[in-house]
Enzyme design. Structure first.
Site, PDB file in Angstrom:
ATOM      1  N   HIS A   1      57.559 -33.960  56.969  1.00 28.20           N
ATOM      2  CA  HIS A   1      58.611 -32.994  57.293  1.00 28.20           C
ATOM      3  C   HIS A   1      59.876 -33.429  56.541  1.00 28.20           C
ATOM      4  O   HIS A   1      60.056 -34.607  56.245  1.00 28.20           O
ATOM      5  CB  HIS A   1      58.970 -33.006  58.787  1.00 28.20           C
ATOM      6  CG  HIS A   1      57.870 -32.665  59.724  1.00 28.20           C
ATOM      7  ND1 HIS A   1      56.851 -33.529  60.033  1.00 28.20           N
ATOM      8  CD2 HIS A   1      57.659 -31.559  60.476  1.00 28.20           C
ATOM      9  CE1 HIS A   1      56.052 -32.978  60.927  1.00 28.20           C
ATOM     10  NE2 HIS A   1      56.519 -31.769  61.216  1.00 28.20           N
TER      11      HIS A   1
ATOM     12  N   ASP B   1      61.748 -36.104  58.329  1.00 25.73           N
ATOM     13  CA  ASP B   1      61.094 -37.422  58.320  1.00 25.73           C
ATOM     14  C   ASP B   1      61.638 -38.290  57.200  1.00 25.73           C
ATOM     15  O   ASP B   1      61.832 -39.487  57.365  1.00 25.73           O
ATOM     16  CB  ASP B   1      59.579 -37.301  58.065  1.00 25.73           C
ATOM     17  CG  ASP B   1      58.870 -36.416  59.033  1.00 25.73           C
ATOM     18  OD1 ASP B   1      59.327 -36.305  60.180  1.00 25.73           O
ATOM     19  OD2 ASP B   1      57.844 -35.822  58.638  1.00 25.73           O
TER      20      ASP B   1
END
Length: 436
Positions: free
Chosen positions: A100, A103
């Site tokens: 993501h 992340d």
């Protein structure tokens, strides 16, 4: 972090029989299974978020992992995290990874700053990928953590939030394309509602359909050849999720004429939360032509939330692989380890142990599925059970060449009195156990 994060120094290899040290016992990347190398069939991916972002918290306790890059959300730590991630990818020798946007880089004060942070780490990835074997299976945008998304992203009542979500997706979709990603995932963790008292379902469904259509349109505009995937997400965080399971997503795709443009990323733990089995969701997605990829983990059947444990249930993996590979596999998809350590597993190499054990379990499942597919006993039984529909009359009924009047006359003329036949479930369950 001035030294390697893991104690393991050399890439983990396949070794027959028992041996000292960490080794694969069943996952042999070069072994041919159903006509392809095992690595090319399973297409393993290590996820960025659970592996390197989750700190080991639970509702009753704080961080347990205390990783060097988790001291603060800074770009310096984002670079340290990338170093550790690619160290693990190379030690495991996985062909893919997933992420993501939140992340890999901290969120900035503005979208422009957030995008810049993501792009900076994207450049780090590109350089590391030139030297490493690992490729990008898929990227995705986090449209659920920030408080602006408390009412959803695509389904938010505020069009400004919808626009912000669209802009965030645009950035990550384009980065995924630039990194030669093979898919892009839409993870709708807040595309649902908490109460009908403040919700207009028709508006929200129309918004969701338009959002998905915009993503597909932009995919074609930039020349992205990968697959757009939606991940079913039941119950968490809302009990009324529009992306509840394979069936609900398939209906939505049909409603917006996207069934030929979008496929599904299925997670074992989410299948359980939806009240299904993993193999049910896989078989249904395959039957309607939208099986794209899987997040492989294991849920706890006694708990009503994601536990995201590493997949170790070999009988379940055998059935999952059977329904995936009897139809030819996953195409651009793969087996992504959307799984996290237990919060007491605090040693860095525990992360390697978990992946190796789960990769071996998946490999054993694939090898069992190969025997089941090659023997053809289950497939032959099912074919025989439905053989009547392959006759001239059965085909005519399905082709719309028979009416209710026609069928009524035929039954009365022939004096039909059909009797039920045994489904032999227990026989088939015993047969399945023989394979395992």
């Amino acid at each position: 972090m001035n030294a390697p994060y893991f104690n393991q120094k050399q890439p983990i290899k396949f070794k027959k029989g028992k041996s000292k040290g960490l080794a694969f016992r069943h996952y042999d990347a070069d072994r041919k299974v159903l006509g392809k190398r095992m690595e090319d069939q399973l297409r393993f991916a290590a996820c960025y978020w659970h592996s390197f972002c989750w700190p080991g918290t639970d509702p009753f306790g704080g961080e347990t992992f205390l990783r060097p890059w988790q001291t603060a959300e800074t770009m310096e730590n984002a670079h340290l995290k990338a170093d550790a991630a690619f160290e693990m990818f190379e030690l495991l020798d996985v062909p893919f990874f997933t992420f993501h946007d939140r992340d890999i880089a901290p969120e900035g004060e503005t979208l422009a700053e957030s995008n810049k942070n993501v792009r900076e780490i994207g450049e780090v990835f590109a350089k590391k990928m030139e030297k490493a074997k690992v490729r990008l299976l898929w990227g995705t945008a986090n449209l659920f953590s920030n408080r602006r998304y408390m009412g959803g992203g695509a389904t938010n009542p505020d069009p400004d939030v919808f626009a912000y979500a669209a802009a965030q997706v645009k950035n990550v979709l384009e980065l995924t394309h630039e990194l030669n990603g093979e898919n892009y995932v839409l993870w709708g963790g807040r595309e649902g509602y908490e109460t009908l008292l403040n919700t207009d379902i028709k508006r929200e469904l129309d918004q969701l359909g338009r959002f998905l259509t915009m993503v597909v349109e932009h995919k074609h505009k930039i020349g992205f050849k990968g697959t757009i995937l939606i991940e079913p997400k039941p119950k968490e965080p809302t009990k009324h999720q529009y992306d509840f399971d394979v069936a609900s997503i398939y209906g939505m795709l049909q409603a917006f004429d996207l069934q030929d443009q979008v496929k599904i990323n299925i997670e074992q733990n989410h299948a359980i939360l939806a009240g299904h089995t993993f193999e049910h969701e896989l078989a249904l997605a395959s039957a309607v032509g939208i099986l794209g990829s899987i997040d492989i983990n294991r849920g706890d059947y006694q708990l009503g939330w994601d536990t995201d444990q590493f997949a170790m249930n070999i009988p379940e993996m055998a059935l999952a692989c059977y329904y995936i590979f009897k139809e030819g596999g996953l195409g651009t998809g793969g087996f992504n380890f959307d799984a996290k350590l237990r919060r007491q597993s605090i040693e860095p190499d525990d992360l390697l142990e978990a992946h190796v054990g789960s990769m071996d379990a998946c490999a054993r499942g694939l090898l069992i599925a190969e025997k089941m597919i090659n023997d053809g006993v289950l497939a032959d039984f099912v074919a025989e059970r439905y053989a009547g529909w392959d006759t001239r009359e059965g085909k005519a009924i399905l082709a719309g060449k028979r009416s209710l009047d026609d069928l009524s006359k035929s039954v009365l003329k022939k004096g039909l009195d059909p009797q039920p036949k045994s489904g032999k479930q227990e026989h088939l369950e015993r047969l399945l156990n023989d394979y395992i």
